[in-house]
Write a protein that holds these residues in place. Structure first.
Motif, PDB file in Angstrom:
ATOM      1  N   ARG A  62       0.840  -1.192   0.000  1.00 48.87           N
ATOM      2  CA  ARG A  62       0.000   0.000   0.000  1.00 48.87           C
ATOM      3  C   ARG A  62       0.879   1.248   0.000  1.00 48.87           C
ATOM      4  O   ARG A  62       1.871   1.335   0.711  1.00 48.87           O
ATOM      5  CB  ARG A  62      -0.910  -0.004   1.225  1.00 48.87           C
ATOM      6  CG  ARG A  62      -1.915   1.129   1.281  1.00 48.87           C
ATOM      7  CD  ARG A  62      -2.949   1.006   0.189  1.00 48.87           C
ATOM      8  NE  ARG A  62      -3.877  -0.106   0.449  1.00 48.87           N
ATOM      9  CZ  ARG A  62      -4.776  -0.538  -0.413  1.00 48.87           C
ATOM     10  NH1 ARG A  62      -4.841   0.022  -1.618  1.00 48.87           N
ATOM     11  NH2 ARG A  62      -5.577  -1.529  -0.119  1.00 48.87           N
ATOM     12  N   ALA A  63       0.521   2.222  -0.816  1.00 50.51           N
ATOM     13  CA  ALA A  63       1.323   3.428  -0.976  1.00 50.51           C
ATOM     14  C   ALA A  63       1.508   4.183   0.329  1.00 50.51           C
ATOM     15  O   ALA A  63       2.549   4.809   0.557  1.00 50.51           O
ATOM     16  CB  ALA A  63       0.693   4.338  -2.026  1.00 50.51           C
ATOM     17  N   LYS A  64       0.532   4.085   1.234  1.00 52.59           N
ATOM     18  CA  LYS A  64       0.622   4.843   2.488  1.00 52.59           C
ATOM     19  C   LYS A  64       1.794   4.354   3.348  1.00 52.59           C
ATOM     20  O   LYS A  64       2.366   5.136   4.112  1.00 52.59           O
ATOM     21  CB  LYS A  64      -0.678   4.733   3.278  1.00 52.59           C
ATOM     22  CG  LYS A  64      -0.992   3.333   3.789  1.00 52.59           C
ATOM     23  CD  LYS A  64      -2.290   3.306   4.571  1.00 52.59           C
ATOM     24  CE  LYS A  64      -2.578   1.895   5.119  1.00 52.59           C
ATOM     25  NZ  LYS A  64      -3.847   1.849   5.869  1.00 52.59           N
ATOM     26  N   LEU A  65       2.170   3.078   3.219  1.00 54.42           N
ATOM     27  CA  LEU A  65       3.316   2.584   3.977  1.00 54.42           C
ATOM     28  C   LEU A  65       4.597   3.237   3.498  1.00 54.42           C
ATOM     29  O   LEU A  65       5.458   3.625   4.294  1.00 54.42           O
ATOM     30  CB  LEU A  65       3.414   1.062   3.858  1.00 54.42           C
ATOM     31  CG  LEU A  65       2.278   0.252   4.491  1.00 54.42           C
ATOM     32  CD1 LEU A  65       2.516  -1.236   4.279  1.00 54.42           C
ATOM     33  CD2 LEU A  65       2.160   0.560   5.978  1.00 54.42           C
ATOM     34  N   LYS A  66       4.750   3.341   2.194  1.00 55.80           N
ATOM     35  CA  LYS A  66       5.935   3.974   1.635  1.00 55.80           C
ATOM     36  C   LYS A  66       5.995   5.453   2.000  1.00 55.80           C
ATOM     37  O   LYS A  66       7.066   5.994   2.294  1.00 55.80           O
ATOM     38  CB  LYS A  66       5.953   3.795   0.118  1.00 55.80           C
ATOM     39  CG  LYS A  66       6.019   2.337  -0.331  1.00 55.80           C
ATOM     40  CD  LYS A  66       6.022   2.221  -1.839  1.00 55.80           C
ATOM     41  CE  LYS A  66       6.083   0.769  -2.290  1.00 55.80           C
ATOM     42  NZ  LYS A  66       6.061   0.638  -3.766  1.00 55.80           N
ATOM     43  N   LYS A  67       4.851   6.108   2.003  1.00 54.15           N
ATOM     44  CA  LYS A  67       4.824   7.540   2.313  1.00 54.15           C
ATOM     45  C   LYS A  67       5.223   7.812   3.753  1.00 54.15           C
ATOM     46  O   LYS A  67       5.776   8.864   4.063  1.00 54.15           O
ATOM     47  CB  LYS A  67       3.424   8.101   2.036  1.00 54.15           C
ATOM     48  CG  LYS A  67       3.067   8.160   0.553  1.00 54.15           C
ATOM     49  CD  LYS A  67       1.675   8.720   0.347  1.00 54.15           C
ATOM     50  CE  LYS A  67       1.321   8.781  -1.143  1.00 54.15           C
ATOM     51  NZ  LYS A  67      -0.048   9.312  -1.362  1.00 54.15           N
ATOM     52  N   THR A  68       4.915   6.868   4.638  1.00 60.55           N
ATOM     53  CA  THR A  68       5.274   7.035   6.050  1.00 60.55           C
ATOM     54  C   THR A  68       6.631   6.434   6.379  1.00 60.55           C
ATOM     55  O   THR A  68       7.028   6.351   7.546  1.00 60.55           O
ATOM     56  CB  THR A  68       4.201   6.400   6.953  1.00 60.55           C
ATOM     57  OG1 THR A  68       4.039   5.014   6.600  1.00 60.55           O
ATOM     58  CG2 THR A  68       2.880   7.121   6.792  1.00 60.55           C
ATOM     59  N   GLY A  69       7.374   5.989   5.358  1.00 60.23           N
ATOM     60  CA  GLY A  69       8.726   5.482   5.568  1.00 60.23           C
ATOM     61  C   GLY A  69       8.806   4.071   6.107  1.00 60.23           C
ATOM     62  O   GLY A  69       9.859   3.646   6.577  1.00 60.23           O
ATOM     63  N   GLN A  70       7.722   3.303   6.020  1.00 61.00           N
ATOM     64  CA  GLN A  70       7.720   1.931   6.511  1.00 61.00           C
ATOM     65  C   GLN A  70       8.165   0.986   5.391  1.00 61.00           C
ATOM     66  O   GLN A  70       7.576   0.978   4.313  1.00 61.00           O
ATOM     67  CB  GLN A  70       6.337   1.538   7.008  1.00 61.00           C
ATOM     68  CG  GLN A  70       5.832   2.397   8.152  1.00 61.00           C
ATOM     69  CD  GLN A  70       4.474   1.946   8.635  1.00 61.00           C
ATOM     70  OE1 GLN A  70       4.315   0.863   9.184  1.00 61.00           O
ATOM     71  NE2 GLN A  70       3.474   2.792   8.435  1.00 61.00           N
ATOM     72  N   GLN A  71       9.177   0.181   5.667  1.00 58.81           N
ATOM     73  CA  GLN A  71       9.710  -0.740   4.678  1.00 58.81           C
ATOM     74  C   GLN A  71       9.268  -2.155   5.008  1.00 58.81           C
ATOM     75  O   GLN A  71       9.490  -2.657   6.105  1.00 58.81           O
ATOM     76  CB  GLN A  71      11.238  -0.693   4.649  1.00 58.81           C
ATOM     77  CG  GLN A  71      11.870  -1.689   3.681  1.00 58.81           C
ATOM     78  CD  GLN A  71      13.372  -1.783   3.832  1.00 58.81           C
ATOM     79  OE1 GLN A  71      13.951  -1.154   4.725  1.00 58.81           O
ATOM     80  NE2 GLN A  71      14.015  -2.571   2.983  1.00 58.81           N
ATOM     81  N   VAL A  72       8.656  -2.817   4.040  1.00 56.33           N
ATOM     82  CA  VAL A  72       8.294  -4.218   4.204  1.00 56.33           C
ATOM     83  C   VAL A  72       9.546  -5.061   4.021  1.00 56.33           C
ATOM     84  O   VAL A  72      10.263  -4.918   3.036  1.00 56.33           O
ATOM     85  CB  VAL A  72       7.215  -4.642   3.187  1.00 56.33           C
ATOM     86  CG1 VAL A  72       6.886  -6.125   3.343  1.00 56.33           C
ATOM     87  CG2 VAL A  72       5.951  -3.803   3.375  1.00 56.33           C
ATOM     88  N   MET A  73       9.818  -5.938   4.979  1.00 57.54           N
ATOM     89  CA  MET A  73      10.987  -6.795   4.930  1.00 57.54           C
ATOM     90  C   MET A  73      10.573  -8.253   4.795  1.00 57.54           C
ATOM     91  O   MET A  73       9.489  -8.643   5.240  1.00 57.54           O
ATOM     92  CB  MET A  73      11.830  -6.643   6.204  1.00 57.54           C
ATOM     93  CG  MET A  73      12.489  -5.303   6.383  1.00 57.54           C
ATOM     94  SD  MET A  73      13.524  -5.319   7.881  1.00 57.54           S
ATOM     95  CE  MET A  73      14.342  -3.738   7.719  1.00 57.54           C
ATOM     96  N   VAL A  74      11.446  -9.035   4.203  1.00 60.56           N
ATOM     97  CA  VAL A  74      11.265 -10.478   4.244  1.00 60.56           C
ATOM     98  C   VAL A  74      11.267 -10.905   5.707  1.00 60.56           C
ATOM     99  O   VAL A  74      12.093 -10.448   6.497  1.00 60.56           O
ATOM    100  CB  VAL A  74      12.385 -11.187   3.467  1.00 60.56           C
ATOM    101  CG1 VAL A  74      12.349 -12.690   3.712  1.00 60.56           C
ATOM    102  CG2 VAL A  74      12.268 -10.893   1.980  1.00 60.56           C
TER     103      VAL A  74
END
Length: 347
Positions: A62-74
């Motif tokens: 979701r784009a909102k995660l990227k906008k808030t600086g949250q990185q999805v990790m393995v």
């Protein structure tokens, strides 16, 4: 956990909890597996009862995660929004809505919730270098995960050489495993070590990490390359991070190789000594909480004779220099070890 509410009227989609098994570019392979969630009792997992598990779906973020600086990790546990699909089938795609709290986090490779680091070093081709190995081990210790040293290519050296390195590492506080990806020596012991763990394999390129993983994962063939004769080290063969299931139980990550000599561990100078297991249990002999165990009068470790003391003092100076350089970047109340040191230095 309350289900994620549909964003629009008439949206019949649902949500569930998944575990990020692999990541490449902007796509994530998310595993939907209640049995895996049992290893993380603190995770408020939810799974649609009408759908068969385990399953795996391809997700975007979701784009909102990227906008808030949250990185999805393995290795992340995530909330996934599912599009409409037949009741007994999984949709082909989903969207990651939120990232659940992590137990642990490694900046490089970017993996969350790992439980142990396998530090792989070759006994030959390339030959081990003590300071480079120590730097790699300190970086692994800084992760606060269990550290297991794996000495690969034991078939390429005389038994006396292998024994010398085992005894040396034991003095450093480790119980290394002697293995050979070529002859399969020590592979059963390595399999047992990885059972019911989420392991990260790390080490310099060219030491045989991918070859070892090919032994541990008979159904997966990873790319391997020979050591460069001109440079004396291997070429990078891994391009993305992925977790694979082990036949005996547990998961293991194939992660990009890196040059261990380039890194400075992301720790505060006062905590650096805890990355040396050979003296970690003796810290009680020092009566000072703010001691760097260098020249301080009355330090209980000052006169202790241990092999890696010179390396510790060298690394301590490097960590202090990085900390001083990052002072201007530290926000009020922020731990200096979490500023530029953490961003600049990978495991």
């Amino acid at each position: 956990m309350n289900p994620v509410k549909p964003e629009g009227k008439g949206d019949p989609g649902s949500s569930c909890t998944g575990w990020v098994r692999a990541a490449q570019a902007n796509f994530y392979r998310v595993r939907i597996d209640p049995s895996l969630a049992a290893l993380f009792p603190e995770i408020p997992a939810q799974f649609p009862a009408q759908k068969p598990t385990p399953a795996e779906i391809l997700c975007t973020c979701r784009a909102k995660l990227k906008k808030t600086g949250q990185q999805v990790m393995v290795g992340d546990w995530v909330e996934v929004r599912l599009p409409p699909a037949a009741a007994d089938l999984w949709p082909e795609r989903g969207v990651i809505e939120a990232i659940l709290p992590r137990r642990t986090q490694l900046p490089r490779p970017a993996i969350a919730n790992a439980t142990q680091v396998l530090v792989v070093v070759a006994l030959a081709e390339p030959d081990p270098e003590p300071n480079a190995l120590s730097r790699l081990l300190v970086q692994a210790e800084a992760s606060q995960l269990r550290v297991q040293v794996v000495l690969n290519k034991c078939d390429c050296v005389d038994p006396e050489v292998a024994t010398t390195w085992v005894e040396r590492l034991q003095r450093w506080g480790y119980e290394p495993l002697l293995v050979s990806a070529h002859t399969q020596a020590g592979i059963p012991q390595l399999q047992q070590c990885c059972r019911d763990q989420i392991s990260v394999v790390t080490g310099p390129s060219g030491v045989g990490k991918s070859s070892l993983l090919n032994r541990l994962l008979p159904d997966v063939r990873l790319a391997t390359q020979a050591v460069s004769r001109r440079l004396g080290h291997g070429r990078h063969t891994t391009r993305h991070v992925e977790l694979f299931p082990l036949p005996e139980g547990g998961w293991i990550a194939d992660s990009p190789g890196f040059n261990a000599g380039e890194g400075i561990p992301p720790v505060h100078p006062l905590q650096l000594i805890r990355c040396f297991p050979e003296v970690r249990d003796r810290l009680g002999a020092c009566q000072f909480r703010d001691c760097l165990h260098h020249r301080e009068p009355g330090c209980g470790l000052r006169d202790l004779d241990w092999e890696r003391r010179t390396f510790y003092l060298q690394l301590l100076q490097e960590v202090q220099q990085v900390q001083k350089a990052s002072v201007g970047l530290i926000q009020p109340g922020q731990d200096p070890s979490l500023a530029r040191i953490a961003r600049k230095t990978p495991i």
